[in-house]
Design an enzyme around this catalytic site. Structure first.
Site, short mmCIF file in Angstrom:
data_model
loop_
_atom_site.label_atom_id
_atom_site.label_comp_id
_atom_site.label_asym_id
_atom_site.label_seq_id
_atom_site.Cartn_x
_atom_site.Cartn_y
_atom_site.Cartn_z
N HIS A 61 0.87 -1.12 -0.10
CA HIS A 61 0.00 -0.14 -0.01
C HIS A 61 0.89 1.26 0.05
CE1 HIS A 61 1.10 -0.55 4.03
NE2 HIS A 61 0.50 0.41 4.48
N HIS A 63 1.55 3.73 2.00
CA HIS A 63 1.96 4.76 3.20
C HIS A 63 3.46 4.85 3.01
CE1 HIS A 63 -1.55 3.94 5.75
NE2 HIS A 63 -1.83 5.19 5.06
N ASP A 65 5.99 4.24 5.20
CA ASP A 65 6.89 3.34 5.60
C ASP A 65 6.88 2.06 4.91
OD1 ASP A 65 4.21 2.87 6.49
OD2 ASP A 65 5.00 1.83 8.27
N HIS A 66 6.19 2.07 3.59
CA HIS A 66 6.18 0.81 2.74
C HIS A 66 6.63 1.22 1.38
CE1 HIS A 66 4.03 -1.96 5.67
NE2 HIS A 66 3.73 -0.53 6.12
N HIS A 138 -7.31 -2.67 5.68
CA HIS A 138 -6.41 -1.36 6.29
C HIS A 138 -7.07 0.05 6.06
CE1 HIS A 138 -3.04 0.23 8.28
NE2 HIS A 138 -2.50 1.06 7.19
N ASP A 206 -0.20 -4.51 8.08
CA ASP A 206 -1.02 -3.25 7.81
C ASP A 206 -2.46 -3.88 7.73
OD1 ASP A 206 1.67 -2.28 7.69
OD2 ASP A 206 0.53 -0.48 7.55
N HIS A 265 6.65 -5.98 11.57
CA HIS A 265 6.19 -4.72 11.73
C HIS A 265 5.62 -4.30 12.94
CE1 HIS A 265 3.42 -1.47 10.45
NE2 HIS A 265 3.84 -1.39 9.25
#
Length: 301
Positions: A61, A63, A65-66, A138, A206, A265
């Protein structure tokens, strides 16, 4: 065989002792990367693996941090003299998001092919991998991935003879070719036994627990699942922010009948994940608190 490495185990932000969550696999000279947060290329360098053979990047996805480490990875791949096409897989909007990030990495010596996901589940076959993407739950659209290496059945002499297959064609059919011969279509199943057990790794993060995770993780050798929160009292935060607790991940592993559960995570506030692993093992005994650069070499039975 399939090499897998959990490059990092952190959620939200990289820490001095914990890189952000991502997975890298190697099979038959081709590498695959799932997620690419800030610092992922450093984790790869610390592991001693190469950027050049990365043929596939799967994004769960959008976000930060990914995905925020993607420009650096692409530049590192370009600097490794890679020229072959790269395939990127992710939710709808992937090409737009990646091209926005590429403002700081505009020139690459290879082409990027995008596969944008829109269905609850989709299957892609590339470079010997069978990739099953499945939608999870999520705050924004997010996918998990099962990565499988199928294994054909053993050559069956009796079956080949029964189907009147000329011996000079046996080898080609055994390697998976479909042939036309004297007006007949000859297929590999005419000389092979039933498919043997392959290798399978499932990665999801997530998300709240959903049935799609159980369905796609079923029978996985390794199930890599988020454990954002370790303490029992954190269930309210898990529900609010649409993440999972350790125990919820353990329950999914039990339902899916996986070989091993690797938790990942972690919340930045979770300094010692191993302190909570015994509670998970009461639910699913073969659970491990994942650590950065933890790896294993999976072999066919």
């Amino acid at each position: 065989m399939l090499d897998i490495c959990l490059l990092g185990t952190g959620g939200m932000m990289p820490l001095p002792y914990r890189w952000l969550t991502s997975l890298m696999t190697r099979y038959n000279g081709s590498s695959l990367l799932v997620d690419c947060g800030e610092g992922t290329q450093i984790a790869i360098r610390e592991k001693g693996w190469s950027f050049k053979p990365i043929d596939i990047i799967c994004i769960t996805h959008f976000h930060g941090d990914h995905i925020s480490g993607l420009p650096g990875i692409l530049l590192a791949m370009g600097n490794s003299e890679r020229t072959q096409d790269l395939t990127m897989i992710g939710p709808r909007g992937l090409e737009r998001v990646v091209n926005s990030l590429r403002v700081i990495a505009p020139e690459l010596p290879f082409k990027i092919n995008f596969i944008e996901l829109s269905q609850p589940s989709e299957q892609i076959r590339l470079h010997g991998y069978v990739i099953d993407a499945f939608k999870v739950n999520h705050k924004i659209t997010c996918y998990g991935y099962s990565i499988s290496i199928p294994r054909a059945g053993m050559f069956d002499v009796a079956k080949a003879e029964k189907n009147n297959i000329p011996k000079n064609l046996w080898s080609r059919l055994q390697k998976g070719e479909t042939l036309e011969y004297e007006g007949r279509t000859l297929t590999p199943d005419m000389v092979l036994g039933a498919d043997r057990k392959g290798l399978k790794v499932t990665y999801t993060t997530d998300t709240r627990p959903v049935q799609s995770i159980v369905d796609h993780a079923a029978g996985s050798d390794i199930f890599i699942c988020e454990g954002m929160y370790g303490e029992k009292g954190d269930i309210n935060n898990a529900v609010k922010y649409k993440h999972m607790t350790f125990e919820e991940a353990g329950t999914l592993a039990k339902k899916a009948g996986v070989g091993q559960l690797w938790l990942t995570h972690y919340s930045p506030a979770l300094n010692y994940p191993e302190n909570y692993i015994e509670d998970v093992r009461k639910i699913f005994p073969n659970a491990i608190a994942g650590k950065d650069k933890m790896s294993v070499e999976l072999k066919f039975e």
